[in-house]
Design a protein around this motif. Structure first.
Motif, PDB file in Angstrom:
ATOM      1  N   VAL A 130       0.841  -1.201   0.000  1.00  0.00           N
ATOM      2  CA  VAL A 130       0.000   0.000   0.000  1.00  0.00           C
ATOM      3  C   VAL A 130       0.873   1.248   0.000  1.00  0.00           C
ATOM      4  O   VAL A 130       2.058   1.197   0.298  1.00  0.00           O
ATOM      5  N   GLY A 131       0.254   2.366  -0.308  1.00  0.00           N
ATOM      6  CA  GLY A 131       0.931   3.652  -0.287  1.00  0.00           C
ATOM      7  C   GLY A 131       0.974   4.236   1.117  1.00  0.00           C
ATOM      8  O   GLY A 131       0.390   3.707   2.064  1.00  0.00           O
ATOM      9  N   LYS A 132       1.655   5.386   1.219  1.00  0.00           N
ATOM     10  CA  LYS A 132       1.850   5.970   2.555  1.00  0.00           C
ATOM     11  C   LYS A 132       0.554   6.468   3.189  1.00  0.00           C
ATOM     12  O   LYS A 132       0.383   6.386   4.404  1.00  0.00           O
ATOM     13  N   ARG A 133      -0.403   6.963   2.398  1.00  0.00           N
ATOM     14  CA  ARG A 133      -1.669   7.422   2.968  1.00  0.00           C
ATOM     15  C   ARG A 133      -2.454   6.251   3.563  1.00  0.00           C
ATOM     16  O   ARG A 133      -2.946   6.319   4.692  1.00  0.00           O
ATOM     17  N   THR A 134      -2.570   5.169   2.808  1.00  0.00           N
ATOM     18  CA  THR A 134      -3.281   3.990   3.302  1.00  0.00           C
ATOM     19  C   THR A 134      -2.581   3.430   4.532  1.00  0.00           C
ATOM     20  O   THR A 134      -3.227   3.058   5.516  1.00  0.00           O
ATOM     21  N   ALA A 135      -1.254   3.385   4.508  1.00  0.00           N
ATOM     22  CA  ALA A 135      -0.489   2.888   5.660  1.00  0.00           C
ATOM     23  C   ALA A 135      -0.748   3.752   6.889  1.00  0.00           C
ATOM     24  O   ALA A 135      -0.960   3.229   7.994  1.00  0.00           O
ATOM     25  N   ALA A 136      -0.748   5.068   6.724  1.00  0.00           N
ATOM     26  CA  ALA A 136      -0.991   5.977   7.856  1.00  0.00           C
ATOM     27  C   ALA A 136      -2.386   5.765   8.436  1.00  0.00           C
ATOM     28  O   ALA A 136      -2.560   5.760   9.660  1.00  0.00           O
ATOM     29  N   HIS A 137      -3.373   5.571   7.567  1.00  0.00           N
ATOM     30  CA  HIS A 137      -4.731   5.314   8.059  1.00  0.00           C
ATOM     31  C   HIS A 137      -4.758   4.034   8.888  1.00  0.00           C
ATOM     32  O   HIS A 137      -5.374   3.991   9.956  1.00  0.00           O
ATOM     33  N   ALA A 138      -4.100   2.985   8.389  1.00  0.00           N
ATOM     34  CA  ALA A 138      -4.124   1.689   9.074  1.00  0.00           C
ATOM     35  C   ALA A 138      -3.374   1.728  10.402  1.00  0.00           C
ATOM     36  O   ALA A 138      -3.759   1.055  11.353  1.00  0.00           O
ATOM     37  N   VAL A 139      -2.310   2.520  10.478  1.00  0.00           N
ATOM     38  CA  VAL A 139      -1.594   2.663  11.748  1.00  0.00           C
ATOM     39  C   VAL A 139      -2.496   3.333  12.783  1.00  0.00           C
ATOM     40  O   VAL A 139      -2.594   2.897  13.924  1.00  0.00           O
ATOM     41  N   ALA A 140      -3.177   4.392  12.374  1.00  0.00           N
ATOM     42  CA  ALA A 140      -4.029   5.154  13.302  1.00  0.00           C
ATOM     43  C   ALA A 140      -5.343   4.437  13.623  1.00  0.00           C
ATOM     44  O   ALA A 140      -5.849   4.538  14.731  1.00  0.00           O
ATOM     45  N   ARG A 141      -5.893   3.732  12.646  1.00  0.00           N
ATOM     46  CA  ARG A 141      -7.179   3.045  12.804  1.00  0.00           C
ATOM     47  C   ARG A 141      -7.047   1.667  12.135  1.00  0.00           C
ATOM     48  O   ARG A 141      -7.376   1.504  10.952  1.00  0.00           O
ATOM     49  N   PRO A 142      -6.577   0.671  12.878  1.00  0.00           N
ATOM     50  CA  PRO A 142      -6.210  -0.617  12.284  1.00  0.00           C
ATOM     51  C   PRO A 142      -7.363  -1.542  11.875  1.00  0.00           C
ATOM     52  O   PRO A 142      -7.113  -2.589  11.281  1.00  0.00           O
ATOM     53  N   VAL A 143      -8.595  -1.168  12.156  1.00  0.00           N
ATOM     54  CA  VAL A 143      -9.715  -1.996  11.700  1.00  0.00           C
ATOM     55  C   VAL A 143      -9.969  -1.651  10.231  1.00  0.00           C
ATOM     56  O   VAL A 143     -10.292  -0.508   9.898  1.00  0.00           O
ATOM     57  N   VAL A 144      -9.794  -2.640   9.356  1.00  0.00           N
ATOM     58  CA  VAL A 144      -9.915  -2.429   7.911  1.00  0.00           C
ATOM     59  C   VAL A 144     -10.831  -3.504   7.321  1.00  0.00           C
ATOM     60  O   VAL A 144     -11.170  -4.477   7.984  1.00  0.00           O
TER      61      VAL A 144
ATOM     62  N   ASP B  71      11.032  -0.110  -0.021  1.00  0.00           N
ATOM     63  CA  ASP B  71      10.272   0.163  -1.247  1.00  0.00           C
ATOM     64  C   ASP B  71       8.805   0.486  -0.993  1.00  0.00           C
ATOM     65  O   ASP B  71       7.996   0.464  -1.903  1.00  0.00           O
ATOM     66  N   GLY B  72       8.410   0.751   0.255  1.00  0.00           N
ATOM     67  CA  GLY B  72       7.021   1.107   0.525  1.00  0.00           C
ATOM     68  C   GLY B  72       6.513   0.496   1.809  1.00  0.00           C
ATOM     69  O   GLY B  72       7.268   0.270   2.754  1.00  0.00           O
ATOM     70  N   HIS B  73       5.229   0.213   1.846  1.00  0.00           N
ATOM     71  CA  HIS B  73       4.574  -0.292   3.046  1.00  0.00           C
ATOM     72  C   HIS B  73       3.795  -1.557   2.716  1.00  0.00           C
ATOM     73  O   HIS B  73       3.135  -1.639   1.689  1.00  0.00           O
ATOM     74  N   ARG B  74       3.856  -2.508   3.618  1.00  0.00           N
ATOM     75  CA  ARG B  74       3.130  -3.767   3.484  1.00  0.00           C
ATOM     76  C   ARG B  74       2.112  -3.827   4.610  1.00  0.00           C
ATOM     77  O   ARG B  74       2.453  -3.676   5.784  1.00  0.00           O
ATOM     78  N   LEU B  75       0.870  -4.019   4.239  1.00  0.00           N
ATOM     79  CA  LEU B  75      -0.205  -4.145   5.219  1.00  0.00           C
ATOM     80  C   LEU B  75      -0.462  -5.633   5.433  1.00  0.00           C
ATOM     81  O   LEU B  75      -0.653  -6.373   4.465  1.00  0.00           O
ATOM     82  N   LEU B  76      -0.455  -6.059   6.685  1.00  0.00           N
ATOM     83  CA  LEU B  76      -0.760  -7.442   7.051  1.00  0.00           C
ATOM     84  C   LEU B  76      -2.066  -7.425   7.825  1.00  0.00           C
ATOM     85  O   LEU B  76      -2.176  -6.781   8.868  1.00  0.00           O
ATOM     86  N   ILE B  77      -3.064  -8.111   7.291  1.00  0.00           N
ATOM     87  CA  ILE B  77      -4.422  -8.074   7.844  1.00  0.00           C
ATOM     88  C   ILE B  77      -4.761  -9.434   8.439  1.00  0.00           C
ATOM     89  O   ILE B  77      -4.782 -10.440   7.723  1.00  0.00           O
ATOM     90  N   THR B  78      -5.028  -9.447   9.734  1.00  0.00           N
ATOM     91  CA  THR B  78      -5.487 -10.661  10.395  1.00  0.00           C
ATOM     92  C   THR B  78      -7.010 -10.670  10.328  1.00  0.00           C
ATOM     93  O   THR B  78      -7.664  -9.803  10.915  1.00  0.00           O
ATOM     94  N   PRO B  79      -7.591 -11.617   9.581  1.00  0.00           N
ATOM     95  CA  PRO B  79      -9.059 -11.639   9.446  1.00  0.00           C
ATOM     96  C   PRO B  79      -9.750 -11.887  10.784  1.00  0.00           C
ATOM     97  O   PRO B  79      -9.318 -12.713  11.584  1.00  0.00           O
TER      98      PRO B  79
END
Length: 127
Positions: free
Chosen positions: A50-64, A91-99
């Motif tokens: 993901v990009g930096k905006r999406t990563a920042a959102h997920a850091v602040a509010r991790p429910v996705v 090279d960017g940000h990796r989002l790891l989502i635990t269902p």
């Protein structure tokens, strides 16, 4: 209609829908932020670059949520809710989502009038 299915059921549903989904995060001003991402399994987590905006959102509010849209008329979409963590890389940000929850959904009248869902929903993962 409630049909809980273990993580293997979610793996199958994701595999059937392919490697691309819409990722939904929430911005600081509570607006939805949606991006289209390539998704793959990394252990028991779903991963997406993901990009930096999406990563920042997920850091602040991790429910996705991830939305795998319908593939054809009458099909179910797959909606996966989860808890995200961000791994920053050179090279960017990796989002790891635990269902945490997943449901197959389509907007037709519920076949069971006693169902808690007003549409034809089939829960496939609950925690």
């Amino acid at each position: 209609m409630s049909i809980p299915v273990p993580l293997d059921g979610l793996r199958t549903a994701v595999e059937e829908r392919g490697a691309r989904a819409y990722l939904l995060t929430v911005s600081a001003d509570a607006r939805p932020h949606v991006v289209h991402v390539a998704v793959q399994w990394e252990g028991d987590a779903l991963a997406a670059d993901v990009g930096k905006r999406t990563a920042a959102h997920a850091v602040a509010r991790p429910v996705v949520s991830l939305l795998y849209p319908v593939r054809a008329e009458g099909d179910y979409s797959l909606i996966v809710d989860g808890s995200a963590r961000v791994a920053s890389r050179e090279d960017g940000h990796r989002l790891l989502i635990t269902p945490t929850k997943a449901v197959l959904h389509r907007p037709v009248p519920a076949p069971d009038p006693a169902s808690p869902c007003d549409a034809d929903c089939i829960p496939i993962l609950r925690t």
